[in-house]
Design an enzyme around this catalytic site. Sequence first.
Site, PDB file in Angstrom:
ATOM      1  CG  ASP A  71      -0.257  -0.322   2.532  1.00 19.43           C
ATOM      2  OD1 ASP A  71       0.988  -0.379   2.554  1.00 19.43           O
ATOM      3  OD2 ASP A  71      -0.945  -0.514   3.543  1.00 19.43           O
ATOM      4  CG  ASN A 145      -8.367  -0.929  12.248  1.00 16.25           C
ATOM      5  OD1 ASN A 145      -7.470  -1.610  11.759  1.00 16.25           O
ATOM      6  ND2 ASN A 145      -8.844   0.152  11.649  1.00 16.25           N
ATOM      7  CG  HIS A 147      -5.440  -1.895   9.062  1.00 12.37           C
ATOM      8  ND1 HIS A 147      -5.454  -0.528   9.241  1.00 12.37           N
ATOM      9  CD2 HIS A 147      -4.151  -2.268   9.302  1.00 12.37           C
ATOM     10  CE1 HIS A 147      -4.245  -0.114   9.553  1.00 12.37           C
ATOM     11  NE2 HIS A 147      -3.434  -1.146   9.604  1.00 12.37           N
ATOM     12  CD  GLU A 152      -8.295   1.270   7.785  1.00 15.28           C
ATOM     13  OE1 GLU A 152      -8.312   0.418   8.702  1.00 15.28           O
ATOM     14  OE2 GLU A 152      -7.512   2.235   7.778  1.00 15.28           O
TER      15      GLU A 152
HETATM   16  C1  F6R Z   1       1.571  -1.061   6.038  1.00 10.12           C
HETATM   17  C2  F6R Z   1       0.494  -1.975   6.321  1.00 10.12           C
HETATM   18  C3  F6R Z   1      -0.282  -1.911   7.592  1.00 10.12           C
HETATM   19  C4  F6R Z   1       0.585  -2.283   8.800  1.00 10.12           C
HETATM   20  C5  F6R Z   1      -0.241  -2.259  10.085  1.00 10.12           C
HETATM   21  C6  F6R Z   1       0.611  -2.527  11.302  1.00 10.12           C
HETATM   22  O1  F6R Z   1       2.099  -1.310   4.751  1.00 10.12           O
HETATM   23  O2  F6R Z   1       0.227  -2.794   5.498  1.00 10.12           O
HETATM   24  O3  F6R Z   1      -1.381  -2.755   7.487  1.00 10.12           O
HETATM   25  O4  F6R Z   1       1.127  -3.557   8.592  1.00 10.12           O
HETATM   26  O5  F6R Z   1      -0.845  -1.013  10.232  1.00 10.12           O
HETATM   27  O6  F6R Z   1       1.507  -1.478  11.450  1.00 10.12           O
HETATM   28  P1  F6R Z   1       2.732  -1.586  12.491  1.00 10.12           P
HETATM   29  O7  F6R Z   1       3.563  -2.718  12.042  1.00 10.12           O
HETATM   30  O8  F6R Z   1       3.444  -0.263  12.365  1.00 10.12           O
HETATM   31  O9  F6R Z   1       2.123  -1.811  13.820  1.00 10.12           O
END
Ligand code: F6R
Length: 247
Positions: A71, A145, A147, A152
């Site tokens: 993303d 959450n 995701h 989301e």
């Molecule tokens: C970013 C992504 C997000 C993160 C998630 C966890 O490319 O795909 O889904 O993997 O928000 O983020 P961290 O690892 O910073 O807790």
Amino acid sequence: MNIKTFSTHEELSEQSAQYIFEIIQKKIGETGTFVLGLATGASPRLMYQKLIQKLGTSDLDLSGLHTFNLDEYYPIRQGHPQSYFQEMYHGFWKPLHDLNQSFEITNGHILNGEAPNPDMECRIYEKMIQKTGGVDLQVLGLGINGHIGFNEPGSAGDTRTRQIDLTPETREANKKYFGDDLEKVPEHGMTMGIGTILESKEIVMIVTGEKKKEVFEKLQRLSAPTEDIPASFLLNHTKTTFYSDLA
Ligand code: F6R
């Protein structure tokens, strides 16, 4: 669910890096190519450092290694210090190329946050993944959450790469990277869809830190996927391993 639990983040990172290194080594040895799906964020950061060391100091020919990120914010300049492009350039592509020059930085792919037509950008990205042979192994982190990528809660299991609105929770969680100023966090993103992610031949999900405990427990109690927790669609994927440092 296939869960591997480690007592420390360091151990989790070492073991997941070693596993991914061996998978890449095997397939590159057999076919000369490998498509690695990458996530940004804190969860896989140490694992990446270790993986880069292992790949970079090996004698593997990495000219057939491609990476595709999940993303990117939208809109965002590629040169913006908080763009995922910059995170991957400095945190993966460049250090790997510096250690093993057979890895081409141009083989590191990410959705372009500056694309004039984000819908077309998403369609082209999907095609590019398919043309490169599909993702062999996708690395994921878990959002608080639930995701995955920027999918989301409310995202369907068959979604494809697309533009999305970021939820207030995700913008709030990410504001620390934008000088704690919520206004500076982009309101949109582009992300591989859940359907796109599920097409990966294998998935390694990194679940680390106390903040993920609640959502990970919820996930483990589910018997079927729900749009309320997008990561639960991984229950439909036969080759997903959760690497966790939560007791
Ligand atoms: C970013 C992504 C997000 C993160 C998630 C966890 O490319 O795909 O889904 O993997 O928000 O983020 P961290 O690892 O910073 O807790």
